[in-house]
Write a protein that holds these residues in place. Structure first.
Motif, PDB file in Angstrom:
ATOM      1  N   SER A  78       0.480  -1.054 -39.315  1.00  9.14           N
ATOM      2  CA  SER A  78      -0.481  -2.087 -38.954  1.00  9.14           C
ATOM      3  C   SER A  78      -0.328  -3.231 -39.936  1.00  9.14           C
ATOM      4  O   SER A  78       0.142  -3.052 -41.063  1.00  9.14           O
ATOM      5  CB  SER A  78      -1.913  -1.537 -38.987  1.00  9.14           C
ATOM      6  OG  SER A  78      -2.236  -1.060 -40.294  1.00  9.14           O
ATOM      7  N   GLY A  79      -0.706  -4.435 -39.510  1.00 14.53           N
ATOM      8  CA  GLY A  79      -0.568  -5.596 -40.372  1.00 14.53           C
ATOM      9  C   GLY A  79      -0.521  -6.870 -39.565  1.00 14.53           C
ATOM     10  O   GLY A  79      -0.463  -6.855 -38.328  1.00 14.53           O
ATOM     11  N   ALA A  80      -0.529  -7.995 -40.286  1.00 14.24           N
ATOM     12  CA  ALA A  80      -0.584  -9.299 -39.640  1.00 14.24           C
ATOM     13  C   ALA A  80       0.779  -9.943 -39.473  1.00 14.24           C
ATOM     14  O   ALA A  80       0.885 -10.989 -38.825  1.00 14.24           O
ATOM     15  CB  ALA A  80      -1.491 -10.237 -40.437  1.00 14.24           C
ATOM     16  N   SER A  81       1.845  -9.333 -40.026  1.00 19.20           N
ATOM     17  CA  SER A  81       3.166  -9.939 -39.907  1.00 19.20           C
ATOM     18  C   SER A  81       4.232  -8.914 -40.256  1.00 19.20           C
ATOM     19  O   SER A  81       3.951  -7.895 -40.895  1.00 19.20           O
ATOM     20  CB  SER A  81       3.309 -11.160 -40.832  1.00 19.20           C
ATOM     21  OG  SER A  81       3.196 -10.773 -42.192  1.00 19.20           O
ATOM     22  N   ALA A  82       5.462  -9.205 -39.836  1.00 19.01           N
ATOM     23  CA  ALA A  82       6.613  -8.367 -40.186  1.00 19.01           C
ATOM     24  C   ALA A  82       7.879  -9.189 -40.001  1.00 19.01           C
ATOM     25  O   ALA A  82       7.946 -10.058 -39.116  1.00 19.01           O
ATOM     26  CB  ALA A  82       6.663  -7.104 -39.325  1.00 19.01           C
ATOM     27  N   HIS A  83       8.868  -8.917 -40.830  1.00 19.56           N
ATOM     28  CA  HIS A  83      10.128  -9.660 -40.795  1.00 19.56           C
ATOM     29  C   HIS A  83      11.269  -8.684 -41.096  1.00 19.56           C
ATOM     30  O   HIS A  83      11.135  -7.819 -41.955  1.00 19.56           O
ATOM     31  CB  HIS A  83      10.138 -10.788 -41.833  1.00 19.56           C
ATOM     32  CG  HIS A  83       8.814 -11.483 -41.975  1.00 19.56           C
ATOM     33  ND1 HIS A  83       8.388 -12.436 -41.079  1.00 19.56           N
ATOM     34  CD2 HIS A  83       7.817 -11.329 -42.887  1.00 19.56           C
ATOM     35  CE1 HIS A  83       7.187 -12.862 -41.442  1.00 19.56           C
ATOM     36  NE2 HIS A  83       6.824 -12.198 -42.537  1.00 19.56           N
ATOM     37  N   GLY A  84      12.372  -8.824 -40.387  1.00 18.77           N
ATOM     38  CA  GLY A  84      13.481  -7.910 -40.645  1.00 18.77           C
ATOM     39  C   GLY A  84      14.612  -8.086 -39.662  1.00 18.77           C
ATOM     40  O   GLY A  84      14.748  -9.134 -39.012  1.00 18.77           O
ATOM     41  N   SER A  85      15.435  -7.060 -39.543  1.00 22.55           N
ATOM     42  CA  SER A  85      16.590  -7.097 -38.646  1.00 22.55           C
ATOM     43  C   SER A  85      16.777  -5.714 -38.034  1.00 22.55           C
ATOM     44  O   SER A  85      16.244  -4.725 -38.529  1.00 22.55           O
ATOM     45  CB  SER A  85      17.847  -7.519 -39.400  1.00 22.55           C
ATOM     46  OG  SER A  85      18.150  -6.587 -40.438  1.00 22.55           O
ATOM     47  N   LEU A  86      17.553  -5.685 -36.956  1.00 22.54           N
ATOM     48  CA  LEU A  86      17.794  -4.431 -36.254  1.00 22.54           C
ATOM     49  C   LEU A  86      19.207  -4.427 -35.698  1.00 22.54           C
ATOM     50  O   LEU A  86      19.654  -5.416 -35.117  1.00 22.54           O
ATOM     51  CB  LEU A  86      16.797  -4.260 -35.097  1.00 22.54           C
ATOM     52  CG  LEU A  86      17.100  -3.127 -34.106  1.00 22.54           C
ATOM     53  CD1 LEU A  86      16.898  -1.767 -34.770  1.00 22.54           C
ATOM     54  CD2 LEU A  86      16.228  -3.257 -32.860  1.00 22.54           C
ATOM     55  N   THR A  87      19.904  -3.321 -35.876  1.00 18.75           N
ATOM     56  CA  THR A  87      21.158  -3.050 -35.193  1.00 18.75           C
ATOM     57  C   THR A  87      20.900  -1.877 -34.258  1.00 18.75           C
ATOM     58  O   THR A  87      20.552  -0.787 -34.715  1.00 18.75           O
ATOM     59  CB  THR A  87      22.286  -2.708 -36.181  1.00 18.75           C
ATOM     60  OG1 THR A  87      22.505  -3.834 -37.052  1.00 18.75           O
ATOM     61  CG2 THR A  87      23.589  -2.408 -35.438  1.00 18.75           C
ATOM     62  N   ALA A  88      21.045  -2.109 -32.957  1.00 20.18           N
ATOM     63  CA  ALA A  88      20.641  -1.119 -31.960  1.00 20.18           C
ATOM     64  C   ALA A  88      21.473   0.145 -32.061  1.00 20.18           C
ATOM     65  O   ALA A  88      22.706   0.089 -31.993  1.00 20.18           O
ATOM     66  CB  ALA A  88      20.768  -1.712 -30.567  1.00 20.18           C
ATOM     67  N   PRO A  89      20.831   1.306 -32.195  1.00 23.94           N
ATOM     68  CA  PRO A  89      21.573   2.568 -32.251  1.00 23.94           C
ATOM     69  C   PRO A  89      21.966   3.085 -30.865  1.00 23.94           C
ATOM     70  O   PRO A  89      22.804   3.967 -30.753  1.00 23.94           O
ATOM     71  CB  PRO A  89      20.594   3.517 -32.938  1.00 23.94           C
ATOM     72  CG  PRO A  89      19.246   2.995 -32.563  1.00 23.94           C
ATOM     73  CD  PRO A  89      19.398   1.502 -32.454  1.00 23.94           C
ATOM     74  N   VAL A  90      21.315   2.543 -29.811  1.00 24.64           N
ATOM     75  CA  VAL A  90      21.614   2.972 -28.437  1.00 24.64           C
ATOM     76  C   VAL A  90      21.565   1.770 -27.517  1.00 24.64           C
ATOM     77  O   VAL A  90      20.905   0.760 -27.808  1.00 24.64           O
ATOM     78  CB  VAL A  90      20.599   4.037 -27.941  1.00 24.64           C
ATOM     79  CG1 VAL A  90      20.710   5.321 -28.745  1.00 24.64           C
ATOM     80  CG2 VAL A  90      19.171   3.490 -27.979  1.00 24.64           C
ATOM     81  N   ASP A  91      22.262   1.853 -26.390  1.00 23.69           N
ATOM     82  CA  ASP A  91      22.115   0.844 -25.341  1.00 23.69           C
ATOM     83  C   ASP A  91      20.722   0.982 -24.741  1.00 23.69           C
ATOM     84  O   ASP A  91      20.306   2.087 -24.374  1.00 23.69           O
ATOM     85  CB  ASP A  91      23.154   1.058 -24.239  1.00 23.69           C
ATOM     86  CG  ASP A  91      24.571   0.786 -24.726  1.00 23.69           C
ATOM     87  OD1 ASP A  91      24.776  -0.237 -25.387  1.00 23.69           O
ATOM     88  OD2 ASP A  91      25.450   1.615 -24.449  1.00 23.69           O
TER      89      ASP A  91
END
Length: 225
Positions: free
Chosen positions: A162-175
């Motif tokens: 929970s929270g008011a913000s989030a920042h980051g990146s993602l490399t998809a592990p699956v289609d």
């Protein structure tokens, strides 16, 4: 007759040089050493070329740091991957009603399509949220049920918090489709402003992952791929 004039005697062999000669020799040697240091030693050994001679003579190319081989893949995913889709960036505004809304519009799910190995960068901020803990989110991804044809659906959980913000990146592990489930537990309506950049595709309005029909800011439905 012999002349009385005195002829200067030649300096005997091995005589010590004069102090002036010594100073000239020392000065010349010091100057040569300085030129060699700035023109050759610094470019070749330390990658510094204050006179520019290292670049002209090619000596600066002799300097090179020690090379350490790094594995180009992690967890079976190559570090460099070509993508079939072009890089894109979008901003989305996701409205969430107050907690207790009769239509249950205080919670929704928004995802985008990512093939395995494709990456995106994200940043979102909740506007109008007085208490950060009142916004619950579940960041996850999964294969599409319609594509499973009776088989199992692969699910990947990234972050539940929970929270008011989030920042980051993602490399998809699956289609599949990857994104967020948001739930507003505050007494006031809020808006989540989400920014994405990467090699993703939008999920059409009304399909799994975008049932509410969230569109990029400034885009018309006909212009959204």
């Amino acid at each position: 007759m012999m002349s009385d004039a005195k002829t200067p005697l030649a300096s005997p062999e091995g005589a010590a040089p004069s102090k002036r000669s010594l100073l000239i020799s020392i000065g010349a040697a010091a100057a040569t050493a300085i030129v060699i240091t700035f023109a050759a030693v610094l470019p070749a050994e330390y990658n510094k070329d204050p006179l520019g001679l290292g670049r002209l003579t090619g000596l600066s190319r002799l300097w090179a740091p020690e090379e350490v081989l790094v594995a180009p893949a992690a967890a079976g995913v190559p570090a460099a991957i070509r993508q079939p889709a072009a890089f894109r960036s979008d901003t989305f505004e996701i409205p969430l009603a107050a907690d207790g809304d009769e239509g249950r519009r205080n919670a929704l799910e928004f995802k985008v399509r990512l093939p395995k190995g494709a990456s995106l960068v994200y940043s979102w901020q909740a506007d109008g949220l007085a208490i950060p803990e009142d916004l619950m989110f579940d960041f996850h991804g999964h294969t599409v049920a319609a594509d499973a044809k009776g088989g199992p659906v692969s699910v990947a959980d990234y972050e539940k918090s929970s929270g008011a913000s989030a920042h980051g990146s993602l490399t998809a592990p699956v289609d599949g489709i990857h994104g967020w489930y948001f739930r507003n537990r505050s007494a006031q309506p809020i808006k989540v402003r989400l920014k994405l950049s990467g090699f993703y595709q939008l999920v059409p309005s009304g399909e799994e992952g975008n049932l509410p029909g969230i569109q990029p800011v400034g885009a018309t439905p006909a212009a959204v791929p």
